[in-house]
Design a protein around this motif. Structure first.
Motif, PDB file in Angstrom:
ATOM      1  N   THR A  36       0.853  -1.174   0.000  1.00  7.05           N
ATOM      2  CA  THR A  36       0.000   0.000   0.000  1.00  7.05           C
ATOM      3  C   THR A  36       0.887   1.221   0.000  1.00  7.05           C
ATOM      4  OG1 THR A  36       0.004   0.072   2.359  1.00  7.05           O
ATOM      5  CG2 THR A  36      -1.751  -1.177   1.323  1.00  7.05           C
ATOM      6  N   ASP A  39      -0.464   7.586  -0.237  1.00  6.06           N
ATOM      7  CA  ASP A  39       0.020   8.809   0.412  1.00  6.06           C
ATOM      8  C   ASP A  39      -1.131   9.696   0.869  1.00  6.06           C
ATOM      9  OD1 ASP A  39       1.275  10.295  -2.669  1.00  6.06           O
ATOM     10  OD2 ASP A  39      -0.583   9.318  -2.162  1.00  6.06           O
ATOM     11  N   GLY A  41      -2.995   8.645   3.113  1.00  2.00           N
ATOM     12  CA  GLY A  41      -3.035   8.368   4.542  1.00  2.00           C
ATOM     13  C   GLY A  41      -3.813   7.135   4.922  1.00  2.00           C
ATOM     14  N   SER A  42      -4.910   7.330   5.619  1.00  2.00           N
ATOM     15  CA  SER A  42      -5.519   6.257   6.390  1.00  2.00           C
ATOM     16  C   SER A  42      -6.193   5.166   5.568  1.00  2.00           C
ATOM     17  CB  SER A  42      -6.545   6.872   7.321  1.00  2.00           C
ATOM     18  OG  SER A  42      -7.375   7.743   6.578  1.00  2.00           O
ATOM     19  N   GLY A  44      -5.469   3.213   3.075  1.00  2.00           N
ATOM     20  CA  GLY A  44      -4.798   2.095   2.416  1.00  2.00           C
ATOM     21  C   GLY A  44      -5.165   0.749   3.006  1.00  2.00           C
TER      22      GLY A  44
ATOM     23  N   GLU B 118       2.585   5.509  10.897  1.00  2.00           N
ATOM     24  CA  GLU B 118       1.228   5.096  10.580  1.00  2.00           C
ATOM     25  C   GLU B 118       0.915   3.666  10.999  1.00  2.00           C
ATOM     26  OE1 GLU B 118       2.067   6.611   6.986  1.00  2.00           O
ATOM     27  OE2 GLU B 118       1.336   8.574   7.597  1.00  2.00           O
ATOM     28  N   LYS B 119       1.688   2.723  10.496  1.00  2.00           N
ATOM     29  CA  LYS B 119       1.360   1.334  10.817  1.00  2.00           C
ATOM     30  C   LYS B 119       2.518   0.407  10.511  1.00  2.00           C
ATOM     31  CE  LYS B 119      -0.853   1.128   6.349  1.00  2.00           C
ATOM     32  NZ  LYS B 119      -2.006   1.765   5.784  1.00  2.00           N
ATOM     33  N   ILE B 121       3.221  -3.447   8.921  1.00  2.00           N
ATOM     34  CA  ILE B 121       2.579  -4.496   8.140  1.00  2.00           C
ATOM     35  C   ILE B 121       3.461  -5.723   8.210  1.00  2.00           C
ATOM     36  CG2 ILE B 121       1.763  -5.141   5.849  1.00  2.00           C
ATOM     37  CD1 ILE B 121       1.528  -2.170   5.241  1.00  2.00           C
ATOM     38  N   GLU B 129       7.069  -4.330   7.493  1.00  2.00           N
ATOM     39  CA  GLU B 129       7.291  -2.992   6.968  1.00  2.00           C
ATOM     40  C   GLU B 129       6.627  -1.990   7.905  1.00  2.00           C
ATOM     41  OE1 GLU B 129       7.417  -1.893   2.706  1.00  2.00           O
ATOM     42  OE2 GLU B 129       5.569  -0.823   3.133  1.00  2.00           O
ATOM     43  N   GLN B 131       5.465   1.890   8.191  1.00  2.00           N
ATOM     44  CA  GLN B 131       5.190   3.025   7.320  1.00  2.00           C
ATOM     45  C   GLN B 131       5.104   4.313   8.128  1.00  2.00           C
ATOM     46  OE1 GLN B 131       1.772   2.032   4.891  1.00  2.00           O
ATOM     47  NE2 GLN B 131       2.963   0.460   3.828  1.00  2.00           N
ATOM     48  N   ARG B 140       4.943  16.308   2.027  1.00  2.00           N
ATOM     49  CA  ARG B 140       4.712  15.093   2.816  1.00  2.00           C
ATOM     50  C   ARG B 140       5.502  13.977   2.152  1.00  2.00           C
ATOM     51  NH1 ARG B 140       0.098  14.464   5.868  1.00  2.00           N
ATOM     52  NH2 ARG B 140       0.062  12.271   5.290  1.00  2.00           N
ATOM     53  N   PRO B 142       6.452  10.079   2.243  1.00  2.00           N
ATOM     54  CA  PRO B 142       6.262   8.756   2.837  1.00  2.00           C
ATOM     55  C   PRO B 142       7.582   8.004   2.917  1.00  2.00           C
ATOM     56  CG  PRO B 142       5.171   8.910   0.687  1.00  2.00           C
ATOM     57  CD  PRO B 142       5.911  10.191   0.892  1.00  2.00           C
ATOM     58  N   HIS B 144       9.056   4.351   4.251  1.00  2.00           N
ATOM     59  CA  HIS B 144       8.718   3.021   4.760  1.00  2.00           C
ATOM     60  C   HIS B 144      10.004   2.265   5.075  1.00  2.00           C
ATOM     61  CE1 HIS B 144       4.724   3.248   2.279  1.00  2.00           C
ATOM     62  NE2 HIS B 144       4.842   4.202   3.179  1.00  2.00           N
TER      63      HIS B 144
END
Lengths: 270, 195
Positions: A36, A39, A41-42, A44, B118-119, B121, B129, B131, B140, B142, B144
């Motif tokens: 996923t 970008d 955000g939530s 995915g 964020e999370k 996985i 992974e 993130q 912004r 990202p 990972h």
């Protein structure tokens, strides 16, 4: 009527170039990150593609992410662009950055970005990404009405992020391969598909839609790029410092980044 | 007496549980990044004079955060076997220096960016992974992290920034060099780059 004409022209261009967009992309697609990459955000989906993390069985990772039959010519253009960056773009952008406060440059960026909204909206529709289309539509309406004609971006704070869709991505969603890698003078890394995408998006440019003078986009594009560069000074230098072969590094980064952009739409849809 | 034993047992259990639980991938990355931020914000380490000291501290944290051996091996992929073991050891060192050279100063230039985790996985039993997104005033980004279980902790073996995998990007560069040159020449090029 005009729309029909545009569509017919686009179809013609796509058909003409389709033979170049070979199956080269399929290889890249298979090995590309299908994690996923959302970008926004939530939203995915929380599923990792296992094979993607498996570096031990990864022969396809040895493949270049995009075919590059024009490497010799591309390298020359890359060198030219590199020179242009250091001799022209960087000094000009440095002066520009000093002259204009960040707030103003951010507002200009928002304004230029709003000009691209019809293209993003249109491409969401063409990709059957209706959530994206609605988001882009609401976002642009809010930014024009509440953001003084697009100078401010209150929509992002309202969880209506920009939908970075373009016609190159639409073609990818339609199953057309990227075709060979191309480095254009000044425009930089691209592919055959992306190049067709520029043409497609030009039809959804407000200047085209409103039938304004041809020279407006000619002035707009470099101004937009100069403004954007003022936020990104130093990035290219750092990139170059980190690379052993900046040409290859740039090519692979371009292909991976585009692949992520193409796939991120699918995540919004889920 | 009985109470003491019970308390002791309870404490032992809690201790065992804590050990077994260890830190997950997300908590591990978060902890390391927090260490980096602590160094950057340390009042004793401010200013141009303290830059080498800050760099040293970051290097130490990187040593605990990354598995440079695996990172190097994954980067060369099937070409790893083209190097003899002395060359492999040197490659790990040079590659690490190259990465430090490229990224440490970027981290030192960090100002007030916000880092949002964020999370995590899970991939295989021993892969995950994490993130995160770095939020600046103008962008912004990202980021990972890909991690491998190593004993009771997790180590990073790849960083994917905006969809671009560090390992994969370097792999294509090394592949391109090794297509025409010997491993010895490649190491020579790396040494040159580091001067």
């Amino acid at each position: 009527m005009k729309v029909m004409k545009v569509m017919a022209m686009l179809a013609a261009v796509v058909l003409l170039l389709a033979p170049f967009c070979s199956a080269a992309d399929a290889a890249g697609g298979a090995a590309a990150p299908s994690l996923t990459a959302d970008d926004t955000g939530s939203k995915g989906a929380g599923v990792a593609a296992d094979q993607n993390l498996d570096y031990l069985n990864d022969d396809d990772l040895d493949q270049a992410e995009i075919s590059d039959p024009f490497e010799n010519a591309n390298r020359k253009v890359f060198k030219f662009n590199d020179g242009f960056y250091f001799q022209v773009a960087k000094p000009v952008a440095t002066g520009y950055k000093k002259a204009l406060p960040e707030d103003l440059r951010l507002s200009l960026r928002n304004f230029f970005d709003t000009l691209k909204a019809p293209a993003r909206f249109g491409n969401c529709l063409l990709q059957a990404n209706f959530t994206g289309a609605v988001t882009e539509f609401m976002r642009t309406t809010i930014n024009i009405l509440g953001g003084v004609g697009g100078l401010f971006d209150p929509a992002t704070a309202l969880d209506l992020p920009r939908q970075p869709e373009d016609f190159g991505q639409t073609l990818a969603v339609w199953g057309i391969g990227s075709g060979p890698y191309i480095v254009w003078p000044l425009l930089g890394p691209s592919s055959v598909r992306r190049t067709v995408g520029y043409v497609g998006d030009a039809f959804l440019d407000p200047f085209t839609l409103l039938g304004l003078d041809w020279w407006l986009p000619v002035v707009e594009t470099p101004t937009r790029e100069l403004n954007e560069l003022s936020f990104r000074l130093g990035e290219y230098e750092a990139f170059k410092a980190a690379a052993l072969d900046p040409y290859i590094s740039m090519r692979e980064a371009y292909a991976a980044f585009r692949q992520k952009q193409i796939e991120s739409k699918a995540n919004v849809e889920k | 007496m009985k109470r003491t034993i019970t308390t002791g047992l309870l404490l032992a259990l809690v201790g065992l549980a804590a050990l077994a639980w260890a830190a997950g991938p997300l908590a591990t990355v978060q902890a390391r990044v927090q260490e980096v931020l602590t160094v950057l914000n340390d009042p004793a380490l401010q200013g141009e004079d303290a830059k080498p000291a800050r760099r040293d501290r970051l290097r130490q944290i990187a040593g605990r955060m990354f598995d440079f051996g695996t990172l190097a091996r994954f980067t060369l992929g099937s070409k790893w076997r083209k190097l003899n073991s002395a060359q492999q050891q040197e490659f790990i060192q040079l590659y690490r220096q190259l990465l430090e050279r490229a990224y440490l100063d970027k981290i030192l230039a960090y100002t007030n960016e916000r880092i949002v985790f964020e999370k995590e996985i899970p991939a295989a039993a021993d892969r995950a992974e994490v993130q995160s997104t770095v939020v600046t005033a103008t962008a912004r980004i990202p980021i990972h992290y890909r991690l491998l279980a190593a004993g009771d902790t997790w180590l990073v073996y790849d960083v994917v920034i905006e969809g671009v995998s560090l390992v994969r990007n370097y792999r294509s560069q090394f592949n391109s060099i090794l297509a025409t040159q010997s491993p010895a020449r490649m190491l020579q090029e790396m040494r040159q780059k580091l001067i």
